[in-house]
Scaffold this motif. Structure first.
Motif, PDB file in Angstrom:
ATOM      1  N   HIS A   1      17.000 -23.467  -4.278  1.00 39.86           N
ATOM      2  CA  HIS A   1      17.905 -22.360  -3.998  1.00 39.86           C
ATOM      3  C   HIS A   1      17.666 -21.787  -2.607  1.00 39.86           C
ATOM      4  CE1 HIS A   1      19.630 -21.065  -8.177  1.00 39.86           C
ATOM      5  NE2 HIS A   1      19.977 -22.278  -7.821  1.00 39.86           N
ATOM      6  N   GLN A   2      16.420 -21.780  -2.153  1.00 41.65           N
ATOM      7  CA  GLN A   2      16.134 -21.265  -0.812  1.00 41.65           C
ATOM      8  C   GLN A   2      16.827 -22.100   0.258  1.00 41.65           C
ATOM      9  OE1 GLN A   2      14.002 -21.482  -3.400  1.00 41.65           O
ATOM     10  NE2 GLN A   2      12.057 -20.485  -2.949  1.00 41.65           N
ATOM     11  N   CYS A   3      16.786 -23.432   0.132  1.00 40.44           N
ATOM     12  CA  CYS A   3      17.425 -24.278   1.152  1.00 40.44           C
ATOM     13  C   CYS A   3      18.944 -24.146   1.087  1.00 40.44           C
ATOM     14  CB  CYS A   3      16.970 -25.728   1.043  1.00 40.44           C
ATOM     15  SG  CYS A   3      17.737 -26.729  -0.249  1.00 40.44           S
ATOM     16  N   MET A   4      19.477 -23.962  -0.125  1.00 41.24           N
ATOM     17  CA  MET A   4      20.921 -23.736  -0.256  1.00 41.24           C
ATOM     18  C   MET A   4      21.318 -22.419   0.410  1.00 41.24           C
ATOM     19  SD  MET A   4      21.780 -24.795  -4.183  1.00 41.24           S
ATOM     20  CE  MET A   4      21.654 -26.484  -4.784  1.00 41.24           C
ATOM     21  N   LEU A   5      20.542 -21.371   0.150  1.00 40.98           N
ATOM     22  CA  LEU A   5      20.858 -20.060   0.711  1.00 40.98           C
ATOM     23  C   LEU A   5      20.777 -20.069   2.231  1.00 40.98           C
ATOM     24  CD1 LEU A   5      19.062 -17.720  -1.846  1.00 40.98           C
ATOM     25  CD2 LEU A   5      21.512 -18.110  -1.606  1.00 40.98           C
ATOM     26  N   GLU A   6      19.805 -20.790   2.777  1.00 37.97           N
ATOM     27  CA  GLU A   6      19.702 -20.890   4.238  1.00 37.97           C
ATOM     28  C   GLU A   6      20.945 -21.557   4.817  1.00 37.97           C
ATOM     29  OE1 GLU A   6      16.697 -22.602   7.724  1.00 37.97           O
ATOM     30  OE2 GLU A   6      16.165 -22.814   5.612  1.00 37.97           O
ATOM     31  N   PHE A   7      21.416 -22.610   4.155  1.00 39.52           N
ATOM     32  CA  PHE A   7      22.638 -23.291   4.587  1.00 39.52           C
ATOM     33  C   PHE A   7      23.833 -22.349   4.495  1.00 39.52           C
ATOM     34  CE2 PHE A   7      26.494 -25.622   3.472  1.00 39.52           C
ATOM     35  CZ  PHE A   7      26.579 -26.531   4.513  1.00 39.52           C
ATOM     36  N   ILE A   8      23.930 -21.619   3.379  1.00 38.08           N
ATOM     37  CA  ILE A   8      25.064 -20.708   3.167  1.00 38.08           C
ATOM     38  C   ILE A   8      25.074 -19.604   4.217  1.00 38.08           C
ATOM     39  CG2 ILE A   8      25.957 -18.945   1.579  1.00 38.08           C
ATOM     40  CD1 ILE A   8      25.002 -20.849  -0.717  1.00 38.08           C
ATOM     41  N   GLN A   9      23.909 -19.100   4.565  1.00 34.54           N
ATOM     42  CA  GLN A   9      23.835 -17.985   5.515  1.00 34.54           C
ATOM     43  C   GLN A   9      24.002 -18.430   6.968  1.00 34.54           C
ATOM     44  OE1 GLN A   9      20.038 -16.383   4.370  1.00 34.54           O
ATOM     45  NE2 GLN A   9      20.807 -15.564   2.442  1.00 34.54           N
ATOM     46  N   LYS A  10      23.470 -19.599   7.321  1.00 40.94           N
ATOM     47  CA  LYS A  10      23.464 -20.014   8.724  1.00 40.94           C
ATOM     48  C   LYS A  10      24.589 -20.979   9.099  1.00 40.94           C
ATOM     49  CE  LYS A  10      18.452 -19.432   9.349  1.00 40.94           C
ATOM     50  NZ  LYS A  10      17.179 -20.106   9.734  1.00 40.94           N
ATOM     51  N   THR A  11      24.963 -21.859   8.186  1.00 37.44           N
ATOM     52  CA  THR A  11      25.917 -22.922   8.526  1.00 37.44           C
ATOM     53  C   THR A  11      27.298 -22.702   7.927  1.00 37.44           C
ATOM     54  OG1 THR A  11      24.033 -24.458   8.569  1.00 37.44           O
ATOM     55  CG2 THR A  11      26.234 -25.431   8.575  1.00 37.44           C
TER      56      THR A  11
ATOM     57  N   ILE B   1      32.293 -15.591   2.398  1.00 37.04           N
ATOM     58  CA  ILE B   1      33.750 -15.607   2.560  1.00 37.04           C
ATOM     59  C   ILE B   1      34.272 -14.183   2.749  1.00 37.04           C
ATOM     60  CG2 ILE B   1      35.941 -16.203   1.447  1.00 37.04           C
ATOM     61  CD1 ILE B   1      34.471 -18.480   0.016  1.00 37.04           C
ATOM     62  N   ARG B   2      33.724 -13.239   1.962  1.00 37.99           N
ATOM     63  CA  ARG B   2      34.105 -11.830   2.085  1.00 37.99           C
ATOM     64  C   ARG B   2      33.798 -11.308   3.487  1.00 37.99           C
ATOM     65  NH1 ARG B   2      36.857  -9.228  -0.470  1.00 37.99           N
ATOM     66  NH2 ARG B   2      37.754  -9.439   1.560  1.00 37.99           N
ATOM     67  N   ALA B   3      32.633 -11.675   4.034  1.00 40.39           N
ATOM     68  CA  ALA B   3      32.249 -11.209   5.371  1.00 40.39           C
ATOM     69  C   ALA B   3      33.144 -11.822   6.450  1.00 40.39           C
ATOM     70  CB  ALA B   3      30.788 -11.556   5.645  1.00 40.39           C
ATOM     71  N   THR B   4      33.582 -13.059   6.239  1.00 44.96           N
ATOM     72  CA  THR B   4      34.427 -13.744   7.227  1.00 44.96           C
ATOM     73  C   THR B   4      35.868 -13.248   7.180  1.00 44.96           C
ATOM     74  OG1 THR B   4      33.030 -15.714   6.983  1.00 44.96           O
ATOM     75  CG2 THR B   4      35.167 -16.025   8.049  1.00 44.96           C
TER      76      THR B   4
END
Length: 290
Positions: A27-37, A72-75
């Protein structure tokens, strides 16, 4: 006791999955991808549209879904968002709904849950002839449970609006799973509903279909040290998860168990650091364009 699929015992599967999450950085690697990429990936899916229609296939208990929705909400802060969830497990849907109730920052987002498989959703959509177009679809660690992967990807790709995207997360061909399944898959293939598939197979499907995509490696590991202590409950649950076998330690032939346990210590499967073994759990994120 005989060997049987972990998927045949839902409570045991959920228990082993929770131990896996606790011991892994998945989940940590997924969250990093979601937040940065992910923000860059979704920057073109809106194009002034409202509402934005998002489809989660195999959304589970919703932790990762809600992080995707927040991006998506932030974008697109001015857009209404409708999030539709396909999840066959009723217990997971209830957990998802509880997470939504407790999570802030979901204003102007509506949810619909369907307790069904992706194939059941596809059949329902085709029979109703109301196949609405979607702006973003994600399939997080769920294509292992699909009978016809090329047809599934093809159907959901046909639902994309211009500029929309599909995000697939699946185990990497460079992971320890790839080696484990290649060597032991024929001896562990206990349930036709669980396919031993990896990112290169998905990329091959996309290449053959002529679809444009981009892949991202997401390094991840899982502490499997407990697997090497006979009788350790967490270790037994992790072995169940690794082999997709219910009560693997108690039901597997002794020679098979000994082989797998010994292999899991080897460098091609795991890295040893500080006296502990970390299994290579690397994922691949694949983003498909409309």
């Amino acid at each position: 006791m005989t060997m049987r699929s972990l998927l045949s015992d839902n409570s045991r599967y959920i228990e082993s999955f929770h131990v896996f999450l606790k011991n892994s950085t998945e989940h940590q690697c997924m969250l990093e991808f979601i937040q940065k990429t992910l923000p860059g990936i979704i920057s073109s899916i809106g194009d002034g549209k409202s509402p934005l229609n998002v489809l989660s296939i195999g959304g589970g208990s919703g932790e990762i879904d809600l992080q995707i929705l927040k991006q998506i909400r932030a974008t697109y802060p001015a857009a209404a968002i409708h999030n539709e969830v396909i999840e066959p497990n009723g217990e997971q849907i209830r957990c998802y709904q509880e997470h939504v109730a407790k999570t802030s920052g979901l204003e102007n987002i509506t949810f619909t849950w369907h307790q069904e498989t992706s194939l059941e959703y596809e059949s329902r959509m085709k029979s109703s002839k109301e196949m609405k177009k979607l702006n973003f679809i994600h399939m997080i660690q769920m294509l292992y449970y699909v009978k016809d992967v090329p047809a599934t990807i093809g159907f959901f790709h046909s639902l994309l609006e211009p500029g929309a995207k599909i995000l697939i997360m699946i185990l990497s061909g460079n992971s320890g799973w790839a080696r484990l399944w290649k060597k032991y898959g024929p001896r562990l293939r206990l349930n036709a509903l669980c396919l031993f598939i990896l990112a290169p197979y998905i990329e091959e499907i996309l290449n053959e279909a002529g679809l444009k995509y981009q892949s991202y490696e997401l390094p991840s590991h899982m502490d499997i040290t407990d697997c090497f202590t006979e009788g350790n409950k967490n270790g037994e649950l992790l072995l169940d998860f690794l082999t997709e076998t219910c009560n693997f330690s108690k039901t597997a032939p002794l020679d098979l168990k000994a082989e797998i346990v010994e292999d899991l210590k080897k460098p091609e499967y795991s890295e040893m650091r500080g006296g502990r073994y970390f299994f290579n759990n690397t994922l691949t994120a694949i983003v498909i364009q409309s």
